[in-house]
Design an enzyme around this catalytic site. Structure first.
Site, short mmCIF file in Angstrom:
data_model
loop_
_atom_site.label_atom_id
_atom_site.label_comp_id
_atom_site.label_asym_id
_atom_site.label_seq_id
_atom_site.Cartn_x
_atom_site.Cartn_y
_atom_site.Cartn_z
N LYS A 42 -17.44 -11.37 -9.60
CA LYS A 42 -18.15 -10.18 -9.12
C LYS A 42 -19.64 -10.25 -9.48
CE LYS A 42 -19.37 -6.25 -7.70
NZ LYS A 42 -19.54 -5.91 -6.30
N PHE B 216 -25.72 -14.04 -6.25
CA PHE B 216 -26.00 -14.91 -5.10
C PHE B 216 -26.61 -14.11 -3.94
CE2 PHE B 216 -23.93 -19.28 -5.15
CZ PHE B 216 -23.88 -19.37 -6.54
N CYS C 104 -26.67 -1.68 -8.24
CA CYS C 104 -25.91 -2.80 -8.82
C CYS C 104 -26.64 -4.14 -8.95
CB CYS C 104 -24.62 -2.98 -8.03
SG CYS C 104 -23.50 -1.59 -8.31
N ARG D 274 -39.96 -3.27 6.20
CA ARG D 274 -38.64 -3.71 6.65
C ARG D 274 -38.71 -4.53 7.93
NH1 ARG D 274 -34.50 -3.31 3.00
NH2 ARG D 274 -34.80 -1.47 1.71
#
Ligand code: NAI
Ligand code: UGA
EC number: 1.1.1.22
Length: 448
Positions: free
Chosen positions: A200, A206, A256, A413
């Site tokens: 995880k 990655f 995260c 973006r």
């Protein structure tokens, strides 16, 4: 858990949380988070086999399988501050399960945790005068916000790690059986518990590494007149590399990536692997560089002063289709722009409430406006921070007409039609592509 209840009507799923406000919202018509498709799933299952409650003890006693999904933020104090995972919420849960349980349970680590946490969990669960047998499994979650429901319905894989003991394998099979209700067996991957926990952290590292790689190259593109979108396409067409997660941006956000990479870095240092730690830490450093570079680009291209200038941030969420602002690049950028004494206007279809909380210490220095036309009116510059599809469809002629001249757009973006904006009259600064400006001598890019 809502999706498990939705897909498997024969299981009873109870979600418990210490936060009564959140539980009240889960039981209401206005869920506490914005996530496309979630309302429908919750409405279909709630009251049937999906329940939300603050009675944690009853939730523990009445369940055979317990998914521990508490928050595991970065530690802010003591050893490992700013790097290691803060495991206090997780440990409290383990102790509470041990103390309340009156029958054997399967405990599933759903939170993202450092490798070897299952060992600590097993030790807590079996410490002292415990009466029950607990099997600990690792079942990390790979959904992304904004696409959570489709990610859960059609996962690339479901990962389940278990002990290689008969009890561990039996518990693993029970969890496999739940997912097999809608996930093809070939996509349910079983491993050792340590591989599962580590996978995880490595998956997130990655993914973030891919973004930092292309973002680092965006800086080089801006110096060399190469176009990062063309480079990403050329590189991504190599099937060994893949074309996903190569959108150069203002930097990655979300609760995260940064936390999990720093956790990985901390683990590597703990085991004396300094070179490995340095390698992964670079992913976070490049992300911070990319966010700061965006601010410096604005400053240098707007004649080295932002004082008194009005700037509109289009979007505040860390990505489109969510109201979540945790670690959003918008937070750093807003703070830096206010530091440069710009007058900020923030707009976002879902995230303004969270933005107000994130920047509450800057109250009075920032305006929050729902309507993007009203938000950009009278501004010197627009900075696109979140890739909301709705921003592509805005009437930029109207927006240009209402702005102070010269008018600037910094597209963090690369979602807008830059040639068209240039023709309307904007000075356009994409990420990793030549700037399009109406100045004789462009400060940061080619003059067109
Ligand atoms: N947000 C996401 O998209 C993903 C999150 N994860 C992982 O899942 C975990 C949770 O993340 P989020 O849901 O985003 O965090 P969150 O902070 O939104 O939710 C965690 C919840 O746990 C509750 N809680 C804390 N201690 C508790 C206790 N002792 N008993 C009962 N409830 C308690 C909190 O009140 C809160 O509502 C983290 O480890 C995260 O890394 C993994 C994949 C995706
Ligand atoms: O562990 C987690 O919490 C989750 O973290 C990420 O999911 P999430 O953070 O919700 O969203 P992503 O789609 O990964 O986007 C993260 C950030 O990277 C940015 N990003 C993404 C892709 C890209 O090409 N470029 C880019 O800048 C996004 O805008 C966003 O700010 C992972 O994608 C999930 O697999 C994982 O379960």
């Amino acid at each position: 858990m809502a999706l498990i209840a939705y897909k498997c009507p024969r299981y009873k799923v109870t979600v418990v949380d210490i936060n009564p406000d959140r539980i009240a919202k889960w039981n209401s018509d206005t869920l506490p988070i914005y996530e496309p498709g979630l309302d429908e799933v919750v409405k279909a299952a709630r009251g049937r086999n999906l329940f939300f409650s603050t009675d944690i003890e009853d939730g523990i006693r009445s369940s055979e399988i317990i998914f521990v999904s508490v928050n595991t933020p970065t530690k802010t104090f003591g050893t490992g501050a700013g790097m290691a995972a803060d495991l206090q919420y997780w440990e409290k849960t383990a102790r509470q399960i041990r103390d309340c349980a009156d029958s054997p349970k399967i405990i599933v680590e759903k939170s993202t945790l450092p490798v070897k946490t299952a060992q600590a969990m097993q030790r807590i669960l079996t410490a002292g005068d415990y009466k029950n047998r607990f099997e600990v499994l690792s079942n990390p979650e790979f959904l992304a916000e904004g696409t959570a429901i489709s990610d859960l319905e059609h996962p690339d894989r479901v990962l389940i790690g278990s002990a290689e003991t008969p009890g561990g394998l039996k518990a693993r099979d029970e969890l496999v059986e739940i997912y097999a209700n809608w996930v093809p067996q070939a996509r349910i991957l079983t491993t050792s518990i340590w591989s599962s926990e580590l996978s995880k952290l490595v998956s997130n590292a990655f993914l973030a590494q891919k973004i930092s790689s292309i973002n680092s190259i965006s800086a080089l593109c801006e110096k060399t007149d190469a176009n990062v979108a063309e480079v990403a396409k050329a590189v991504g067409m190599d099937s060994r590399l893949g074309d996903k997660f190569l959108n150069a941006s203002v930097g990655f956000g979300g609760s995260c990536f940064k936390k999990d990479i720093l956790n990985l870095v901390y683990l590597c240092r703990y085991y004396g692997l300094d070179e490995v730690a340095d390698y992964w830490e670079g992913v976070v450093r490049i992300n911070e560089y990319q966010q700061e570079r965006f601010v410096i680009n604005m400053l240098s291209n707007m004649f080295n002063t932002l004082a008194g200038k009005k700037i509109c941030l289009l979007g505040f969420a860390f990505k489109a289709n969510t109201g979540d602002t945790r670690e959003s690049p918008a937070i750093h950028i807003s703070r830096r722009l206010v530091e440069e004494r710009a007058r900020l206007v923030l707009t976002d279809p879902q995230a303004l409430e969270n933005a107000r909380t994130d920047l509450k210490d800057l109250t009075g220095r920032i305006d929050y406006i729902d309507d993007p036309y009203a938000a950009s009116s009278g501004c010197d510059a627009i900075a696109v921070i979140t890739e909301w599809q709705a921003y592509k469809a805005l009437d930029f002629e109207k927006i240009y007409g209402s702005m102070t001249k010269p008018a600037f757009i910094f597209d963090g973006r690369n979602i807008l039609d830059h040639e068209r904006l240039f023709k309307i009259g904007f000075n356009v600064f994409p990420i990793g592509k030549p700037a399009l400006t109406h100045f004789e001598e462009a400060a940061g890019g080619a003059c067109r």
